[in-house]
Structure formats: C-alpha cells, structure tokens
Motif scaffolding. Structure first.
Motif: not given
Length: 109
Positions: A9-19, A21-24, A29-35
């Motif tokens: 459950s700790q992954l969610r806020p960390i992934l959101q934070g990194f995303r 902070s990258a300004g995305l 992100v979905a477009e870059l992943l092709g989804i």
C-alpha cells in the motif's frame, strides 16, 4: 531521496509523488507506456495488484531505482524464528474457487 517500502500500500503515494515531481500527468505517463490513461490510473490506484514487470516499466520511465536492503530487525527476527521449535502441522487450507466472469480485453504492455 530514499523511501522505505514495507507494504504494497505504500507504493501508491510514492509512485504518485515521483510522477508529479517529474511534471507528468497520468495521461502523459500512459501515453509514454502505450496504454490508456484508465489503465495507468488503475495501476497507480492499486500497484499491489500490478505485476512486478509493470511496476518496473513505470519506475524506468520515471527514472526511479529500486534498492533492497536488509534491516537489523529483520535479521534478528529471522534468527529468532530459526531457534523456535516446529509446531504440529494443521489441516491444509481449502482453496477458494473464483466464479467465472466475462474476460476483459487486456492491454499488452
């Protein structure tokens, strides 16, 4: 900065934070992943349900590294569990059967 993750459950806020902070956005992100944005939103909302491979793809895209380390508490509890005598085996657990449902189209990413 390093973040200790001890539960999925700790992954969610960390992934959101990194995303963020990258300004995305999720859509970017979905477009870059092709989804689709919806697929990425599901992954970000519940990363524990995603495969490790998918989590790694997102982390690579966000330039995030994974580092594993052993904590002192884990090492001492592991040695304590080795010294504990074995308990008698209990009856095997009964497997739950999932109901058959209509399959959703899965994206290949």
């Amino acid at each position: 900065m390093d973040y200790a993750i001890k539960t999925p459950s700790q992954l969610r806020p960390i992934l959101q934070g990194f995303r963020k902070s990258a300004g995305l956005t999720q859509a970017a992100v979905a477009e870059l992943l092709g989804i689709t944005q919806q697929s990425y939103a599901q992954l970000e909302a519940n990363p524990a349900a995603a495969s490790v491979e998918r989590i790694f793809k997102v982390m690579r895209l966000l330039n995030v590294d994974l580092r594993l380390s052993q904590t002192l508490a884990a090492a001492s509890s592991e040695s304590a569990s080795v010294a504990t005598p074995k308990r008698q085996r209990s009856a095997p657990a009964v497997k739950k059967v999932r109901p058959v449902t209509a399959k959703k189209k899965k994206e290949n990413w």
